[in-house]
Design a protein around this motif. Structure first.
Motif, PDB file in Angstrom:
ATOM      1  N   THR A 183       6.667   0.050  -5.390  1.00  0.00           N
ATOM      2  CA  THR A 183       5.831  -0.756  -4.496  1.00  0.00           C
ATOM      3  C   THR A 183       4.690   0.093  -3.941  1.00  0.00           C
ATOM      4  OG1 THR A 183       7.751  -2.097  -3.890  1.00  0.00           O
ATOM      5  CG2 THR A 183       5.848  -2.203  -2.434  1.00  0.00           C
ATOM      6  N   LEU A 184       5.009   1.304  -3.501  1.00  0.00           N
ATOM      7  CA  LEU A 184       3.964   2.199  -2.992  1.00  0.00           C
ATOM      8  C   LEU A 184       2.937   2.519  -4.074  1.00  0.00           C
ATOM      9  CD1 LEU A 184       5.938   4.747  -0.786  1.00  0.00           C
ATOM     10  CD2 LEU A 184       4.456   2.893  -0.033  1.00  0.00           C
ATOM     11  N   LYS A 185       3.418   2.753  -5.290  1.00  0.00           N
ATOM     12  CA  LYS A 185       2.515   3.075  -6.395  1.00  0.00           C
ATOM     13  C   LYS A 185       1.595   1.892  -6.683  1.00  0.00           C
ATOM     14  CE  LYS A 185       2.452   4.461 -11.212  1.00  0.00           C
ATOM     15  NZ  LYS A 185       2.357   3.366 -12.154  1.00  0.00           N
ATOM     16  N   HIS A 186       2.167   0.676  -6.719  1.00  0.00           N
ATOM     17  CA  HIS A 186       1.347  -0.506  -6.976  1.00  0.00           C
ATOM     18  C   HIS A 186       0.330  -0.723  -5.858  1.00  0.00           C
ATOM     19  CE1 HIS A 186       3.493  -1.557 -10.531  1.00  0.00           C
ATOM     20  NE2 HIS A 186       4.637  -1.829  -9.908  1.00  0.00           N
ATOM     21  N   GLU A 187       0.735  -0.510  -4.603  1.00  0.00           N
ATOM     22  CA  GLU A 187      -0.198  -0.648  -3.484  1.00  0.00           C
ATOM     23  C   GLU A 187      -1.322   0.376  -3.599  1.00  0.00           C
ATOM     24  OE1 GLU A 187       1.816  -0.420   0.263  1.00  0.00           O
ATOM     25  OE2 GLU A 187       2.993  -2.225  -0.129  1.00  0.00           O
ATOM     26  N   ARG A 188      -0.954   1.615  -3.942  1.00  0.00           N
ATOM     27  CA  ARG A 188      -1.963   2.668  -4.077  1.00  0.00           C
ATOM     28  C   ARG A 188      -2.917   2.324  -5.216  1.00  0.00           C
ATOM     29  NH1 ARG A 188       1.331   6.825  -4.253  1.00  0.00           N
ATOM     30  NH2 ARG A 188       1.621   6.677  -6.478  1.00  0.00           N
ATOM     31  N   ASP A 189      -2.365   1.864  -6.352  1.00  0.00           N
ATOM     32  CA  ASP A 189      -3.209   1.484  -7.479  1.00  0.00           C
ATOM     33  C   ASP A 189      -4.127   0.323  -7.107  1.00  0.00           C
ATOM     34  OD1 ASP A 189      -2.015   3.437  -8.984  1.00  0.00           O
ATOM     35  OD2 ASP A 189      -0.684   2.079 -10.086  1.00  0.00           O
ATOM     36  N   LYS A 214      -5.217  -0.437  -4.099  1.00  0.00           N
ATOM     37  CA  LYS A 214      -6.244   0.061  -3.186  1.00  0.00           C
ATOM     38  C   LYS A 214      -7.319   0.834  -3.951  1.00  0.00           C
ATOM     39  CE  LYS A 214      -3.411   0.263   0.966  1.00  0.00           C
ATOM     40  NZ  LYS A 214      -2.753   1.143   1.931  1.00  0.00           N
ATOM     41  N   LEU A 215      -6.897   1.648  -4.921  1.00  0.00           N
ATOM     42  CA  LEU A 215      -7.872   2.404  -5.714  1.00  0.00           C
ATOM     43  C   LEU A 215      -8.759   1.460  -6.525  1.00  0.00           C
ATOM     44  CD1 LEU A 215      -5.758   5.430  -6.995  1.00  0.00           C
ATOM     45  CD2 LEU A 215      -7.648   5.479  -5.383  1.00  0.00           C
ATOM     46  N   THR A 216      -8.147   0.443  -7.121  1.00  0.00           N
ATOM     47  CA  THR A 216      -8.912  -0.522  -7.906  1.00  0.00           C
ATOM     48  C   THR A 216      -9.897  -1.264  -7.012  1.00  0.00           C
ATOM     49  OG1 THR A 216      -7.019  -0.807  -9.371  1.00  0.00           O
ATOM     50  CG2 THR A 216      -8.721  -2.490  -9.470  1.00  0.00           C
ATOM     51  N   ASP A 217      -9.428  -1.659  -5.838  1.00  0.00           N
ATOM     52  CA  ASP A 217     -10.303  -2.356  -4.892  1.00  0.00           C
ATOM     53  C   ASP A 217     -11.448  -1.452  -4.452  1.00  0.00           C
ATOM     54  OD1 ASP A 217     -10.954  -4.651  -3.387  1.00  0.00           O
ATOM     55  OD2 ASP A 217     -10.106  -3.709  -1.581  1.00  0.00           O
ATOM     56  N   LEU A 218     -11.139  -0.189  -4.192  1.00  0.00           N
ATOM     57  CA  LEU A 218     -12.177   0.769  -3.795  1.00  0.00           C
ATOM     58  C   LEU A 218     -13.184   0.976  -4.924  1.00  0.00           C
ATOM     59  CD1 LEU A 218     -13.149   2.724  -1.598  1.00  0.00           C
ATOM     60  CD2 LEU A 218     -11.708   4.459  -2.639  1.00  0.00           C
ATOM     61  N   GLN A 219     -12.697   1.076  -6.160  1.00  0.00           N
ATOM     62  CA  GLN A 219     -13.598   1.237  -7.301  1.00  0.00           C
ATOM     63  C   GLN A 219     -14.519   0.025  -7.433  1.00  0.00           C
ATOM     64  OE1 GLN A 219     -10.789   1.843 -10.449  1.00  0.00           O
ATOM     65  NE2 GLN A 219     -10.856   4.078 -10.288  1.00  0.00           N
ATOM     66  N   ARG A 220     -13.935  -1.166  -7.248  1.00  0.00           N
ATOM     67  CA  ARG A 220     -14.733  -2.382  -7.310  1.00  0.00           C
ATOM     68  C   ARG A 220     -15.824  -2.368  -6.231  1.00  0.00           C
ATOM     69  NH1 ARG A 220     -10.721  -6.196  -6.461  1.00  0.00           N
ATOM     70  NH2 ARG A 220      -9.503  -5.360  -8.142  1.00  0.00           N
TER      71      ARG A 220
END
Length: 157
Positions: free
Chosen positions: A69-75, A77-83
């Protein structure tokens, strides 16, 4: 065997052979019962160990689920930040225009642009003042011309 592990043998009577067999069978039953009791104790210990292992496995599964769950949340957030960064970058490219033009620009900093805009604002004020003065002068010329025409007409009439 019995507690002293000695076989009780009856030395008198017709039951002598059978008594030995009964005594030996009783000793074997005692051994089997002690083995069963020992196996039951081991079974209880095994049940406790298995229950502890099942609990540990459950804890491990919950921990793995939490990590995923933490990994998916981090991923996410990173995807959202990249966007968001791509969006800001595309907006900046629209604002900045063609980068090939940058080398030929006269004003390359916001400070220089601000100074030039201040100069242009002052120049615009001067132009507006000149336009007002020109209109006023034009109106005064028209009025003076009208007064001169009226004076000439009044002289001839």
């Amino acid at each position: 065997m019995l507690q002293s592990e000695a076989i009780a043998v009856v030395k008198q009577g017709p039951w002598m052979g059978r008594d030995g067999f009964v005594a030996e069978t009783a000793v074997q039953f005692d051994r089997v019962q002690s083995s069963i009791a020992r196996l039951e104790r081991e079974l209880e210990k095994s049940k406790k160990v298995i229950a502890e292992m099942a609990e540990e496995a459950s804890r491990t599964r919950r921990f793995q689920t939490f990590e995923e769950t933490l990994k998916h949340e981090r991923d996410y957030k990173l995807t959202d930040l990249q966007r968001a960064v791509r969006d800001v970058k595309s907006r900046m490219e629209v604002i900045e225009g063609d980068r090939g033009v940058f080398s030929g620009l006269t004003y390359k900093s916001f400070e220089a642009i601000d100074k030039k805009l201040c100069e242009l604002a002052k120049l615009q004020e001067q132009i507006e003042t000149s336009e007002r003065n020109g209109r006023r002068n034009l109106i005064m010329l028209g009025v003076a011309s009208l007064v001169a025409v009226v004076a000439i007409v009044a002289n001839f009439v």
